[in-house]
Write a protein that holds these residues in place. Structure first.
Motif, short mmCIF file in Angstrom:
data_model
loop_
_atom_site.label_atom_id
_atom_site.label_comp_id
_atom_site.label_asym_id
_atom_site.label_seq_id
_atom_site.Cartn_x
_atom_site.Cartn_y
_atom_site.Cartn_z
N ASN A 77 4.43 -4.63 -6.89
CA ASN A 77 5.73 -5.31 -6.89
C ASN A 77 6.55 -4.99 -8.14
O ASN A 77 7.76 -4.79 -8.06
CB ASN A 77 5.56 -6.81 -6.69
N ALA A 78 5.88 -4.90 -9.28
CA ALA A 78 6.59 -4.53 -10.52
C ALA A 78 7.12 -3.10 -10.41
O ALA A 78 8.26 -2.80 -10.80
CB ALA A 78 5.66 -4.67 -11.72
N TYR A 79 6.30 -2.21 -9.87
CA TYR A 79 6.73 -0.82 -9.71
C TYR A 79 7.91 -0.71 -8.75
O TYR A 79 8.90 -0.03 -9.04
CB TYR A 79 5.57 0.06 -9.21
N LYS A 80 7.80 -1.37 -7.61
CA LYS A 80 8.88 -1.30 -6.62
C LYS A 80 10.19 -1.84 -7.21
O LYS A 80 11.25 -1.25 -7.02
CB LYS A 80 8.51 -2.07 -5.36
N SER A 81 10.11 -2.94 -7.92
CA SER A 81 11.30 -3.54 -8.51
C SER A 81 11.94 -2.63 -9.56
O SER A 81 13.14 -2.34 -9.50
CB SER A 81 10.93 -4.89 -9.13
N ALA A 82 11.13 -2.16 -10.50
CA ALA A 82 11.65 -1.32 -11.58
C ALA A 82 12.16 0.02 -11.04
O ALA A 82 13.26 0.46 -11.40
CB ALA A 82 10.57 -1.08 -12.62
N SER A 83 11.39 0.65 -10.17
CA SER A 83 11.81 1.96 -9.67
C SER A 83 13.06 1.84 -8.78
O SER A 83 13.93 2.71 -8.83
CB SER A 83 10.67 2.66 -8.93
N SER A 84 13.17 0.76 -8.01
CA SER A 84 14.38 0.56 -7.20
C SER A 84 15.62 0.51 -8.07
O SER A 84 16.61 1.20 -7.81
CB SER A 84 14.28 -0.76 -6.41
#
Length: 129
Positions: A77-84
């Motif tokens: 979830n952290a990756y998806k949020s930051a990369s988005s």
């Protein structure tokens, strides 16, 4: 089958599939490399190691190793949020096909590799679709 281990446990690899919101075909090699680099930089904080990365125009396949104490859902979830946020900021043309701050679909697919030989899993990741 080779298992990784630490002092108290043994573990295998995971296969993660992330899909672009609405299955929009916006991932090219440049965006894929950018997303991969963000994955690698964030994964270090979670005891996660990238093994293989592959993409199609609307999704990515990620093979990675994770220690048993890694908080996988928190990391994903952290990756998806930051990369988005960063993809839409650094590649403004993507905003024409997507709106709001979501780049990735809300859901994700996370599978264990089931002890399959690493070369078999890598070949599966190379299949488009």
């Amino acid at each position: 089958m080779k298992l990784d281990s630490n002092n108290h446990s043994v573990f295998l690899m995971y296969h993660l599939v992330l899909v672009v919101k609405y299955r929009r075909k916006v991932i090219d090699d440049t965006i894929s490399d950018y997303a991969k680099n963000k994955f690698v930089s964030l994964s270090e904080k979670y005891n996660i190691t990238l093994v293989e990365w592959n993409h199609d125009m609307d999704h990515v396949h990620i093979l990675f190793k994770a220690q048993p104490n890694s908080e996988l859902s928190t990391f994903i979830n952290a990756y998806k949020s930051a990369s988005s946020r960063l993809i839409k900021k650094d590649f403004p043309h993507v905003r024409k096909k997507l709106w709001k701050e979501m780049f990735w679909s809300r859901s994700f697919c996370l599978l264990t590799t089931g002890g399959s030989p690493i070369e078999v899993v890598k070949n599966i990741l190379k299949i488009k679709g």
